[in-house]
Design a protein around this motif. Structure first.
Motif, PDB file in Angstrom:
ATOM      1  N   LEU A  13       0.601  -0.969   0.183  1.00  0.00           N
ATOM      2  CA  LEU A  13       0.451  -0.312   0.228  1.00  0.00           C
ATOM      3  C   LEU A  13       0.691   1.442  -0.001  1.00  0.00           C
ATOM      4  CD1 LEU A  13      -2.833  -0.766   2.372  1.00  0.00           C
ATOM      5  CD2 LEU A  13      -3.572  -0.910   0.128  1.00  0.00           C
ATOM      6  N   ALA A  14       2.153   1.508   0.302  1.00  0.00           N
ATOM      7  CA  ALA A  14       3.053   2.298   0.969  1.00  0.00           C
ATOM      8  C   ALA A  14       3.590   3.060  -0.573  1.00  0.00           C
ATOM      9  CB  ALA A  14       3.522   1.611   2.143  1.00  0.00           C
ATOM     10  N   GLN A  15       3.485   1.576  -0.779  1.00  0.00           N
ATOM     11  CA  GLN A  15       4.560   1.710  -2.766  1.00  0.00           C
ATOM     12  C   GLN A  15       3.310   2.298  -3.316  1.00  0.00           C
ATOM     13  OE1 GLN A  15       5.446  -2.260  -4.463  1.00  0.00           O
ATOM     14  NE2 GLN A  15       7.301  -0.604  -5.812  1.00  0.00           N
ATOM     15  N   GLN A  16       1.923   1.570  -3.350  1.00  0.00           N
ATOM     16  CA  GLN A  16       0.913   2.632  -4.135  1.00  0.00           C
ATOM     17  C   GLN A  16       0.988   4.130  -3.886  1.00  0.00           C
ATOM     18  OE1 GLN A  16       0.121   1.226  -7.407  1.00  0.00           O
ATOM     19  NE2 GLN A  16      -0.951   2.953  -7.248  1.00  0.00           N
TER      20      GLN A  16
ATOM     21  N   GLN B 155       3.517  10.883  -8.525  1.00  0.00           N
ATOM     22  CA  GLN B 155       2.724  11.337 -10.216  1.00  0.00           C
ATOM     23  C   GLN B 155       2.310  12.259 -10.306  1.00  0.00           C
ATOM     24  OE1 GLN B 155      -0.186   8.951 -11.654  1.00  0.00           O
ATOM     25  NE2 GLN B 155      -0.004   9.440 -14.146  1.00  0.00           N
ATOM     26  N   ALA B 156       1.339  13.182  -9.372  1.00  0.00           N
ATOM     27  CA  ALA B 156       0.812  13.984  -9.010  1.00  0.00           C
ATOM     28  C   ALA B 156       1.010  15.148  -8.763  1.00  0.00           C
ATOM     29  CB  ALA B 156      -0.573  14.226  -7.984  1.00  0.00           C
ATOM     30  N   MET B 157       2.275  15.172  -8.113  1.00  0.00           N
ATOM     31  CA  MET B 157       3.480  16.025  -7.988  1.00  0.00           C
ATOM     32  C   MET B 157       4.292  16.259  -8.729  1.00  0.00           C
ATOM     33  SD  MET B 157       3.544  15.530  -4.186  1.00  0.00           S
ATOM     34  CE  MET B 157       4.627  14.743  -3.596  1.00  0.00           C
ATOM     35  N   ASN B 158       4.405  15.897 -10.222  1.00  0.00           N
ATOM     36  CA  ASN B 158       5.138  15.302 -11.320  1.00  0.00           C
ATOM     37  C   ASN B 158       6.978  14.852 -10.659  1.00  0.00           C
ATOM     38  OD1 ASN B 158       3.867  15.461 -13.120  1.00  0.00           O
ATOM     39  ND2 ASN B 158       3.840  17.532 -13.115  1.00  0.00           N
ATOM     40  N   ARG B 159       7.354  14.372  -9.866  1.00  0.00           N
ATOM     41  CA  ARG B 159       8.059  14.082  -9.102  1.00  0.00           C
ATOM     42  C   ARG B 159       8.492  12.154  -9.197  1.00  0.00           C
ATOM     43  NH1 ARG B 159       8.263  15.553  -3.062  1.00  0.00           N
ATOM     44  NH2 ARG B 159       8.757  17.990  -3.456  1.00  0.00           N
ATOM     45  N   ARG B 160       9.319  12.026  -9.043  1.00  0.00           N
ATOM     46  CA  ARG B 160       9.794  10.329  -9.311  1.00  0.00           C
ATOM     47  C   ARG B 160       9.803   9.572  -7.616  1.00  0.00           C
ATOM     48  NH1 ARG B 160      13.669   7.870  -5.491  1.00  0.00           N
ATOM     49  NH2 ARG B 160      15.428   9.299  -5.011  1.00  0.00           N
ATOM     50  N   THR B 161       8.742   8.945  -7.761  1.00  0.00           N
ATOM     51  CA  THR B 161       8.678   7.787  -6.677  1.00  0.00           C
ATOM     52  C   THR B 161       9.243   7.729  -5.079  1.00  0.00           C
ATOM     53  OG1 THR B 161       6.731   6.969  -8.404  1.00  0.00           O
ATOM     54  CG2 THR B 161       7.123   5.552  -6.309  1.00  0.00           C
ATOM     55  N   PRO B 162       9.410   8.146  -4.453  1.00  0.00           N
ATOM     56  CA  PRO B 162      10.339   7.993  -3.296  1.00  0.00           C
ATOM     57  C   PRO B 162      10.101   6.410  -2.653  1.00  0.00           C
ATOM     58  CG  PRO B 162       8.248   9.253  -2.347  1.00  0.00           C
ATOM     59  CD  PRO B 162       8.328   9.173  -3.825  1.00  0.00           C
ATOM     60  N   GLY B 163      11.502   6.209  -2.657  1.00  0.00           N
ATOM     61  CA  GLY B 163      11.588   4.863  -2.501  1.00  0.00           C
ATOM     62  C   GLY B 163      11.404   4.771  -0.540  1.00  0.00           C
ATOM     63  N   LEU B 164      11.063   4.143   0.556  1.00  0.00           N
ATOM     64  CA  LEU B 164      11.032   3.646   1.285  1.00  0.00           C
ATOM     65  C   LEU B 164      12.100   3.270   2.609  1.00  0.00           C
ATOM     66  CD1 LEU B 164       8.285   4.659   3.947  1.00  0.00           C
ATOM     67  CD2 LEU B 164       7.423   2.365   2.889  1.00  0.00           C
TER      68      LEU B 164
ATOM     69  N   GLU C 270       1.579  10.934   2.368  1.00  0.00           N
ATOM     70  CA  GLU C 270       1.262  11.896   1.398  1.00  0.00           C
ATOM     71  C   GLU C 270       2.325  13.093   2.095  1.00  0.00           C
ATOM     72  OE1 GLU C 270      -1.995  14.906  -1.077  1.00  0.00           O
ATOM     73  OE2 GLU C 270      -2.467  12.845   0.173  1.00  0.00           O
ATOM     74  N   ARG C 271       1.946  13.123   3.433  1.00  0.00           N
ATOM     75  CA  ARG C 271       2.338  13.827   3.880  1.00  0.00           C
ATOM     76  C   ARG C 271       4.213  13.838   3.605  1.00  0.00           C
ATOM     77  NH1 ARG C 271      -1.541  15.164   8.183  1.00  0.00           N
ATOM     78  NH2 ARG C 271      -0.506  13.023   8.947  1.00  0.00           N
ATOM     79  N   ALA C 272       4.785  12.639   4.006  1.00  0.00           N
ATOM     80  CA  ALA C 272       5.936  12.280   3.831  1.00  0.00           C
ATOM     81  C   ALA C 272       6.866  12.822   2.441  1.00  0.00           C
ATOM     82  CB  ALA C 272       5.941  11.343   4.516  1.00  0.00           C
ATOM     83  N   ALA C 273       5.656  12.244   1.478  1.00  0.00           N
ATOM     84  CA  ALA C 273       6.478  12.445   0.041  1.00  0.00           C
ATOM     85  C   ALA C 273       6.456  14.495  -0.303  1.00  0.00           C
ATOM     86  CB  ALA C 273       5.493  12.332  -0.987  1.00  0.00           C
ATOM     87  N   ILE C 274       5.616  14.877   0.901  1.00  0.00           N
ATOM     88  CA  ILE C 274       5.964  16.584   0.105  1.00  0.00           C
ATOM     89  C   ILE C 274       7.241  17.145   0.942  1.00  0.00           C
ATOM     90  CG2 ILE C 274       4.303  18.873   1.084  1.00  0.00           C
ATOM     91  CD1 ILE C 274       1.687  17.156  -0.088  1.00  0.00           C
ATOM     92  N   LEU C 275       7.691  16.102   2.324  1.00  0.00           N
ATOM     93  CA  LEU C 275       8.240  17.169   2.776  1.00  0.00           C
ATOM     94  C   LEU C 275       9.344  16.674   2.255  1.00  0.00           C
ATOM     95  CD1 LEU C 275       6.504  16.376   6.667  1.00  0.00           C
ATOM     96  CD2 LEU C 275       6.915  18.358   5.772  1.00  0.00           C
ATOM     97  N   SER C 276       9.725  15.419   1.796  1.00  0.00           N
ATOM     98  CA  SER C 276      10.670  15.271   2.091  1.00  0.00           C
ATOM     99  C   SER C 276      11.326  15.175   0.541  1.00  0.00           C
ATOM    100  CB  SER C 276      10.801  13.522   1.424  1.00  0.00           C
ATOM    101  OG  SER C 276      10.586  12.816   0.407  1.00  0.00           O
ATOM    102  N   ASP C 277      12.960  15.140   0.101  1.00  0.00           N
ATOM    103  CA  ASP C 277      13.514  15.690  -1.302  1.00  0.00           C
ATOM    104  C   ASP C 277      13.713  14.507  -1.710  1.00  0.00           C
ATOM    105  OD1 ASP C 277      13.327  18.595  -0.974  1.00  0.00           O
ATOM    106  OD2 ASP C 277      15.044  18.453   0.020  1.00  0.00           O
ATOM    107  N   GLY C 278      13.946  13.320  -1.318  1.00  0.00           N
ATOM    108  CA  GLY C 278      14.452  12.065  -1.751  1.00  0.00           C
ATOM    109  C   GLY C 278      13.130  11.001  -1.127  1.00  0.00           C
ATOM    110  N   ASP C 279      13.898   9.919  -0.596  1.00  0.00           N
ATOM    111  CA  ASP C 279      13.494   8.942  -0.113  1.00  0.00           C
ATOM    112  C   ASP C 279      13.097   8.878   1.356  1.00  0.00           C
ATOM    113  OD1 ASP C 279      14.076   7.034  -2.634  1.00  0.00           O
ATOM    114  OD2 ASP C 279      15.923   5.765  -0.890  1.00  0.00           O
ATOM    115  N   ILE C 280      11.480   8.404   1.930  1.00  0.00           N
ATOM    116  CA  ILE C 280      10.867   8.791   2.476  1.00  0.00           C
ATOM    117  C   ILE C 280      11.698   8.296   3.933  1.00  0.00           C
ATOM    118  CG2 ILE C 280       8.997   8.755   3.927  1.00  0.00           C
ATOM    119  CD1 ILE C 280       8.993  10.059   1.621  1.00  0.00           C
TER     120      ILE C 280
END
Length: 174
Positions: free
Chosen positions: A48-51, A58-67, A92-102
């Motif tokens: 679920l986290a990966q998806q 995709q919504a932020m036009n970024r590469r998918t971060p790793g966990l 979603e909050r973590a993806a906004i806050l991070s510049d790379g992997d979560i």
């Protein structure tokens, strides 16, 4: 038209209490699907986290971060009172806050709540614990009693008190 409805309540019990319309239940209730809460399906969290991270990227036009491992460990240790919606929002909050992997520091997880002190609240906690162990043991009452440190007689008394004599699990109506 097909209606798909979900509830975290026992709708049969709600009908008996008069808080849910019986005719509506019969119109909706064609096929019940038991879906345990996320805290009982920890193995679903990585997928679920990966998806969810892919959707956010995709919504932020970024590469998918790793966990990172520390973040995954924190996700697996959390109670998830908000279920899958809470997981999605946290990621979603973590993806906004991070510049790379979560990493764990990007996750905004609420601390575990302390058990309420009143006897009414303790009954709610006890009922929830019994129900969770019943699900984990496939409703095997002997195994449930052993895991809870109760005799079968004590367990049967509590099952009756909390209306858990049969599988009254959360339902999704389809």
């Amino acid at each position: 038209m097909r209606i798909i409805a979900a509830s975290n309540r026992d709708l049969d019990d709600a009908v008996e209490r008069g808080t849910f319309r019986e005719d509506l239940l019969y119109r909706l209730q064609v096929f019940d699907i038991l879906l345990p809460p996320l805290r009982d399906r920890l193995s679903d969290i990585p997928l679920l986290a990966q998806q969810f991270l892919a959707d956010c990227a995709q919504a932020m036009n970024r590469r998918t971060p790793g966990l990172r491992d520390d973040a995954l460990d924190a996700l697996l240790a959390h109670d998830w009172p908000g279920n899958v919606r809470e997981l999605r929002n946290v990621l979603e909050r973590a993806a906004i806050l991070s510049d790379g992997d979560i990493e764990c520091r990007h996750l905004s997880l609420r601390p575990k709540m302390r058990a309420p002190s009143s006897s009414r609240h303790l009954s709610i906690v006890e009922r929830g614990t019994i129900e969770r162990v019943l699900h984990e043991t496939g409703w095997n009452k002997s195994r449930t009693a052993r895991r809870l440190g109760l005799t079968r007689t004590q367990l049967y008394g509590r099952l009756k008190r909390y209306g858990l004599e049969t599988d009254s699990a959360d339902v999704a109506l389809v």
